[in-house]
Design an enzyme around this catalytic site. Structure first.
Site, PDB file in Angstrom:
ATOM      1  N   SER A 131      10.965  -2.388  -1.942  1.00  0.00           N
ATOM      2  CA  SER A 131      10.665  -3.243  -0.799  1.00  0.00           C
ATOM      3  C   SER A 131      11.704  -4.358  -0.754  1.00  0.00           C
ATOM      4  CB  SER A 131       9.254  -3.812  -0.967  1.00  0.00           C
ATOM      5  OG  SER A 131       8.949  -4.712   0.061  1.00  0.00           O
ATOM      6  N   LEU A 158      11.953  -2.154   4.575  1.00  0.00           N
ATOM      7  CA  LEU A 158      12.480  -3.444   5.027  1.00  0.00           C
ATOM      8  C   LEU A 158      11.343  -4.292   5.549  1.00  0.00           C
ATOM      9  CD1 LEU A 158      15.613  -2.211   7.046  1.00  0.00           C
ATOM     10  CD2 LEU A 158      15.492  -2.865   4.624  1.00  0.00           C
ATOM     11  N   ASN A 186       3.583  -7.017   7.718  1.00  0.00           N
ATOM     12  CA  ASN A 186       2.541  -7.927   7.198  1.00  0.00           C
ATOM     13  C   ASN A 186       1.834  -8.706   8.313  1.00  0.00           C
ATOM     14  OD1 ASN A 186       4.623  -8.046   4.492  1.00  0.00           O
ATOM     15  ND2 ASN A 186       2.444  -7.719   4.111  1.00  0.00           N
ATOM     16  N   ASP A 234      -1.942  -1.264   5.710  1.00  0.00           N
ATOM     17  CA  ASP A 234      -2.018  -1.844   4.363  1.00  0.00           C
ATOM     18  C   ASP A 234      -3.200  -2.821   4.354  1.00  0.00           C
ATOM     19  OD1 ASP A 234      -1.701  -3.431   2.081  1.00  0.00           O
ATOM     20  OD2 ASP A 234       0.382  -3.955   2.420  1.00  0.00           O
TER      21      ASP A 234
HETATM   22  C1  NPQ Z   1       3.131  -5.557   0.941  1.00  0.00           C
HETATM   23  N1  NPQ Z   1       4.346  -6.050  -1.191  1.00  0.00           N
HETATM   24  O1  NPQ Z   1       3.275  -4.368   0.885  1.00  0.00           O
HETATM   25  C2  NPQ Z   1       3.382  -6.464  -0.269  1.00  0.00           C
HETATM   26  C3  NPQ Z   1       3.186  -7.841   0.035  1.00  0.00           C
HETATM   27  C4  NPQ Z   1       3.593  -8.888  -0.904  1.00  0.00           C
HETATM   28  C5  NPQ Z   1       6.136  -5.116  -2.451  1.00  0.00           C
HETATM   29  O2  NPQ Z   1       6.269  -5.551  -0.169  1.00  0.00           O
HETATM   30  C6  NPQ Z   1       4.100 -12.374  -4.485  1.00  0.00           C
HETATM   31  C7  NPQ Z   1       2.999 -11.620  -4.828  1.00  0.00           C
HETATM   32  C8  NPQ Z   1       4.796 -12.054  -3.360  1.00  0.00           C
HETATM   33  C9  NPQ Z   1       2.591 -10.553  -4.038  1.00  0.00           C
HETATM   34  C10 NPQ Z   1       5.111 -10.668  -1.400  1.00  0.00           C
HETATM   35  C11 NPQ Z   1       5.592  -5.603  -1.151  1.00  0.00           C
HETATM   36  C12 NPQ Z   1       4.409 -10.988  -2.545  1.00  0.00           C
HETATM   37  C13 NPQ Z   1       3.280 -10.241  -2.884  1.00  0.00           C
HETATM   38  C14 NPQ Z   1       4.687  -9.621  -0.613  1.00  0.00           C
HETATM   39  C15 NPQ Z   1       2.904  -9.175  -2.053  1.00  0.00           C
HETATM   40  O3  NPQ Z   1       2.704  -6.014   1.967  1.00  0.00           O
HETATM   41 MG    MG Z   2       2.433  -4.179   3.097  1.00  0.00          MG
END
Ligand code: NPQ
Ligand code: MG
Length: 370
Positions: A131, A158, A186, A234
């Site tokens: 990611s 991305l 997100n 998600d």
């Molecule tokens: C997602 N993760 O899929 C998350 C969100 C996310 C790997 O993209 C600190 C702790 C920062 C947890 C940033 C990825 C973070 C976090 C993003 C989780 O939406």
């Molecule tokens: Mg996500």
């Protein structure tokens, strides 16, 4: 099992580089580690809540409070009963998952069974994706993506938000025409952005993850009719029931599974089963886990329905020194630990160096029952 006590540890790990998403920039990972002592065995669990309630409503201090006040009094020594015992407590899935997976780890270690065997893994290694956060410029993003591709990652995701979407995604697609590529918003968009998001249709993305707010199942279903990129959920998927609902309504062509988001590994497996029954591909998400949470995620990602590479990256993607032996990329894959329980233990020297606070809660009447 007869539980002797629970140790909570607050640790802080610096990230190798700042990680920016539509909800903020992280430079360190504050992590709550749960250690269960039972029948002479020990088990480890990681709470994936962040310092602030910006990904979901949970945050570290709140999770610790919920664990101490509401979950430990309901905990029994039977890992099969934990998730149901916690059901009267509404919400707080990350707190629940941390405790139930620590108990499950202790139970599995005592039996000599690995997480993978217990969950039903069908592979010894899993494809690794990565990611990539929002950057200050497209050239900076391209450098980051090039480096991950050179390392061997089999899929790149991305992070996008309004103002950082078409241009960076187009640039990465032009540089890497055959790279399995996807995006994650997100929750940063609204249905009014549908025509804009449709402009990414020609980029041949595997999916767009969580473009709209988590409670907008109808909106995702409508968006899915207006764009050709498959919609993946998600944040919205908090239970197997919601997964079935979202799939039936046409809101989720793909599902991201994170045990912490859904209250534990048993519910995570139920979501996997629901998705397989509907022919919906799943993949394992990530929350910047240390090796403790990563080990369990990698085992989950070895289940048969996980047909897309996950955010199960190598330890080095986030940490110079992980809490466990590092997970390393080999030909773009991570090995599923084969030893009892998680198959990894924290390096106590590293863990102690990163720990900012420890609290030991001896078993009381509430959680000493066998
Ligand atoms: C997602 N993760 O899929 C998350 C969100 C996310 C790997 O993209 C600190 C702790 C920062 C947890 C940033 C990825 C973070 C976090 C993003 C989780 O939406
Ligand atoms: Mg996500």
């Amino acid at each position: 099992m007869k539980i002797e006590g629970i140790e909570l540890r607050w640790a802080e790990l610096p990230l190798v580089a700042p990680f920016r998403t539509s909800f903020g920039t992280q430079t360190d990972r504050e992590v709550l580690i749960v250690r269960v002592l039972a029948d002479g065995a020990e088990g480890w669990g990681e709470c994936v809540a962040m310092s602030e309630p910006s990904y979901s409503a949970e945050y570290v201090a709140g999770a610790a409070h919920v664990i101490k006040e509401f979950l430990l009094p309901r905990l029994t020594g039977d890992p099969w009963r934990t998730e149901r015992a916690f059901a009267p407590v509404h919400g707080h899935p990350m707190a629940k998952s941390a405790v139930s997976s620590a108990l499950l780890d202790a139970w599995l270690r005592q039996r000599g069974t690995s997480f993978g065997e217990f969950l039903g893994a069908v592979r010894g290694e899993v494809d690794a994706g990565v990611s990539v956060g929002i950057m200050n410029s497209v050239p900076e993003l391209l450098d980051a993506v090039d480096a991950y591709v050179a390392e061997g990652y089999r899929r790149v995701k991305l992070k996008i938000e309004p103002g950082w979407d078409l241009e960076p995604v187009r640039a990465v697609r032009e540089r890497h025409p055959d790279l399995p590529l996807q995006t994650d918003a997100n929750t940063a968009y609204t249905l009014a952005d549908a025509a804009h998001l449709a402009k990414m249709d020609p980029f041949g993305l595997l999916l767009i993850e969580q473009p709209l707010p988590e409670d907008d199942i109808a909106g995702h279903a409508e968006l899915a009719r207006r764009i050709t990129t498959p919609v993946c959920l998600d944040e919205s998927i908090t239970s197997a029931r919601i997964a079935a609902d979202a799939i039936t309504r046409g809101a989720a062509a793909v599902v991201n599974i994170k045990p912490g988001r859904v209250g534990g590994f048993l519910e995570a497996r139920r979501i996997h089963d629901v998705c397989v029954a509907h022919g919906v591909p799943v993949w394992c998400g990530g929350m910047l886990e240390t090796g403790i949470g990563r080990a369990a995620n990698v085992a989950l990602a070895a289940l048969p329905g996980f047909t897309l590479p996950g955010d199960t990256s190598a330890s080095s993607r986030y940490y110079a020194a992980d809490l466990t032996d590092p997970f390393v990329l080999a030909d773009g894959r991570l090995t599923v630990p084969a030893g009892p329980g998680l198959g990894v233990v924290p390096d106590l020297t590293v863990l102690k160096a990163r720990t900012v606070r420890t609290e030991y809660i001896p078993a009381g009447a509430g959680y000493s029952r066998p």
